[in-house]
Motif scaffolding. Structure first.
Motif, PDB file in Angstrom:
ATOM      1  N   TYR A 176      75.930  53.740   1.153  1.00  0.00           N
ATOM      2  CA  TYR A 176      75.471  54.749   0.255  1.00  0.00           C
ATOM      3  C   TYR A 176      75.077  54.683  -0.124  1.00  0.00           C
ATOM      4  CZ  TYR A 176      75.914  59.980  -1.652  1.00  0.00           C
ATOM      5  OH  TYR A 176      76.121  60.931  -2.561  1.00  0.00           O
ATOM      6  N   HIS A 188      81.183  55.404   3.225  1.00  0.00           N
ATOM      7  CA  HIS A 188      80.404  55.144   3.182  1.00  0.00           C
ATOM      8  C   HIS A 188      79.621  54.208   2.503  1.00  0.00           C
ATOM      9  CE1 HIS A 188      81.059  59.940   3.156  1.00  0.00           C
ATOM     10  NE2 HIS A 188      82.227  59.501   2.375  1.00  0.00           N
ATOM     11  N   GLN A 189      80.047  53.164   3.494  1.00  0.00           N
ATOM     12  CA  GLN A 189      79.180  52.217   2.941  1.00  0.00           C
ATOM     13  C   GLN A 189      77.614  51.450   3.175  1.00  0.00           C
ATOM     14  OE1 GLN A 189      81.148  48.371   5.579  1.00  0.00           O
ATOM     15  NE2 GLN A 189      80.160  46.688   3.759  1.00  0.00           N
ATOM     16  N   PRO A 233      72.727  56.975  -2.640  1.00  0.00           N
ATOM     17  CA  PRO A 233      71.213  58.449  -3.168  1.00  0.00           C
ATOM     18  C   PRO A 233      70.645  58.214  -4.145  1.00  0.00           C
ATOM     19  CG  PRO A 233      74.320  58.233  -4.299  1.00  0.00           C
ATOM     20  CD  PRO A 233      74.028  57.007  -3.433  1.00  0.00           C
ATOM     21  N   VAL A 272      78.269  57.334  -6.577  1.00  0.00           N
ATOM     22  CA  VAL A 272      78.032  56.136  -5.561  1.00  0.00           C
ATOM     23  C   VAL A 272      79.398  56.199  -4.298  1.00  0.00           C
ATOM     24  CG1 VAL A 272      76.988  54.562  -4.429  1.00  0.00           C
ATOM     25  CG2 VAL A 272      76.069  56.104  -6.439  1.00  0.00           C
ATOM     26  N   HIS A 273      80.937  55.780  -5.175  1.00  0.00           N
ATOM     27  CA  HIS A 273      82.006  54.771  -4.872  1.00  0.00           C
ATOM     28  C   HIS A 273      82.828  56.378  -5.066  1.00  0.00           C
ATOM     29  CE1 HIS A 273      79.507  51.405  -6.420  1.00  0.00           C
ATOM     30  NE2 HIS A 273      79.898  50.994  -5.352  1.00  0.00           N
ATOM     31  N   GLN A 328      73.987  50.855  -4.335  1.00  0.00           N
ATOM     32  CA  GLN A 328      74.724  51.271  -3.299  1.00  0.00           C
ATOM     33  C   GLN A 328      76.006  50.541  -3.185  1.00  0.00           C
ATOM     34  OE1 GLN A 328      73.470  49.447   0.404  1.00  0.00           O
ATOM     35  NE2 GLN A 328      72.759  47.724  -0.708  1.00  0.00           N
ATOM     36  N   GLN A 329      76.517  51.293  -2.067  1.00  0.00           N
ATOM     37  CA  GLN A 329      77.969  50.820  -2.059  1.00  0.00           C
ATOM     38  C   GLN A 329      78.255  50.081  -0.723  1.00  0.00           C
ATOM     39  OE1 GLN A 329      81.155  54.470  -1.110  1.00  0.00           O
ATOM     40  NE2 GLN A 329      82.235  52.581   0.267  1.00  0.00           N
ATOM     41  N   SER A 352      84.122  55.723  11.683  1.00  0.00           N
ATOM     42  CA  SER A 352      82.925  54.948  10.115  1.00  0.00           C
ATOM     43  C   SER A 352      83.156  56.874   9.881  1.00  0.00           C
ATOM     44  CB  SER A 352      81.784  55.287  10.808  1.00  0.00           C
ATOM     45  OG  SER A 352      81.610  56.484  11.858  1.00  0.00           O
TER      46      SER A 352
END
Length: 411
Positions: free
Chosen positions: A244, A241-242, A246, A318-319, A354-355, A237
């Protein structure tokens, strides 16, 4: 006398011709367009107008149902759409009334061709029937789907619980049978040899069981597997950041903007179809609408504060991809026809973005192995498709045109 008669006949013919021409032009302006034109108008409207207009409700500008009836001719509408500010300043009373009511100039659309604007007009004249009911039906269908999903999950849970209960009852019954048989045999030991008596009278020694080498080895093996699995997951992992999500400096809801108001991604992320990066929206894009919408909202006031201080909004990305990976947004969205939701999930349902995907190399490679190239209507692929068809009956996929080559994604 004849000359007066001929002159009168000429005037009469001219009048008839003029009335006929006016009737024909009015009919042409009012006649129902074909389905292809309406479909084209829908696409142009969604790409250029939907951010500020709707058919039956006020967004930034007025609702557009029956808007064509408020203009004297199609030419007047064409001129206003192309040059709205010029039309208002030129003294057009209706256009000036719109500006006085909404306090905002519509941007020029002189980049649109006349046939594209006429297609939009055709769409406005013939919008989808009962737009609100369709939205309600869609919402009801979504609600039904959400209700159905827990029901299915509940059935599975009940089945598993029933199986566990059945197994527990079987164990209880077996325990009772063993207990009854043991008591019966202990009360009737006549005719049994010493070995049988020893079997009947033996008890389970927990101290011997837990102290046995076999038990200790089994426990040690289980712990080793658990620790190894946890370590593997942790190492695998790294950089992923799956999930994630912020916290952003302004509470922006994609569910409201992209979902409820159906604002095209391209309106805010201007590079999504034409650049390597989709780009983060600037403050002026937000103020295109929010200079007149929800101006008293605490979140919107942060936009004004940024303008006053001449500072950008510090959105949190984010990505993120590593620097060693090359990714071109337009190559996937414009050329490949990949939908935003394929990589970003149901972005139109997210309050906080989110991602959605892992964005790992394996994830990308699997996509290239499974995705069929959209070659229809693109002459660039004609020869490639023909060459591929000679070797395989399967459709041409991204991996067949070099999608797995290292240099495609790595510098």
């Amino acid at each position: 006398m004849c000359s007066h008669y001929n002159r009168f006949k000429t005037y009469l013919l001219a009048l008839v011709f003029g009335v006929s021409s006016l009737a024909l032009s009015t009919q042409a302006y009012a006649q129902a367009p074909d389905a292809a034109q309406i479909e084209k108008g829908t696409a142009v409207f969604d790409a250029n107008c939907k951010q500020c207009h709707a058919i039956d409700e006020v967004v930034v500008g007025p609702a557009l149902r029956d808007a064509t009836k408020r203009w004297p001719s199609e030419a007047a509408i064409l001129n206003f759409i192309k040059y709205p500010q010029k039309t208002i300043e030129g003294g057009n009373a209706y256009a000036k009334g719109l500006y006085d009511k909404y306090k905002q100039f519509m941007p020029n659309h002189d980049f649109l061709k006349d046939d594209e604007i006429k297609a939009v007009i055709a769409y406005i004249k013939n919008p989808p029937a009962k737009v609100e009911e369709k939205k309600t039906d869609a919402a009801g269908a979504e609600g039904a789907a959400k209700e159905a999903a827990p029901a299915d999950n509940g059935v599975i849970t009940y089945v598993l619980a029933a199986l566990v209960l059945v197994l527990f009852l079987v164990l209880v019954v077996l325990g009772l049978l063993v207990s009854v048989l043991t008591k019966y045999l202990n009360s009737n030991t006549e005719g049994l040899d010493e070995d049988d008596k020893e079997v009947i009278s033996q008890t389970l020694g927990f101290d011997k069981f837990f102290g046995s080498v076999a038990f200790k080895a089994a426990v040690g093996f289980v712990f080793f597997i658990m620790i190894a699995k946890a370590g593997y997951d942790k190492v695998y992992s790294v950089g992923i950041h799956q999930g994630y999500a912020p916290r952003q400096p302004i509470a922006f809801s994609h569910k409201l903007h992209a979902g409820m108001y159906e604002i095209n991604c391209n309106y805010c992320h201007t590079g999504v179809y034409k650049a390597k990066s989709a780009s983060i929206p600037s403050v002026n894009i937000c103020l295109n609408c929010h200079n007149s919408i929800k101006t008293e909202s605490p979140e919107i006031k942060k936009l004004y504060s940024a303008v006053e201080k001449n500072r950008p909004i510090e959105w949190v990305r984010v990505h993120n991809l590593p620097d060693l990976a090359y990714f071109n947004h337009s190559q996937h969205t414009k050329v490949g026809g990949v939908e935003c939701q394929t990589c970003h999930g149901n972005i139109q349902d997210m309050e906080v973005v989110q991602q959605h995907s892992s964005l790992t190399m394996g994830w990308c490679i699997n996509c290239h192995r499974e995705t069929v190239v959209k070659a229809e209507g693109n002459a660039y692929y004609d020869k490639l498709v023909a060459m591929h068809a000679k070797k395989s009956k399967e459709p041409m996929k991204v991996e067949n045109i070099g999608g797995l080559e290292c240099s495609k994604c790595h510098y």
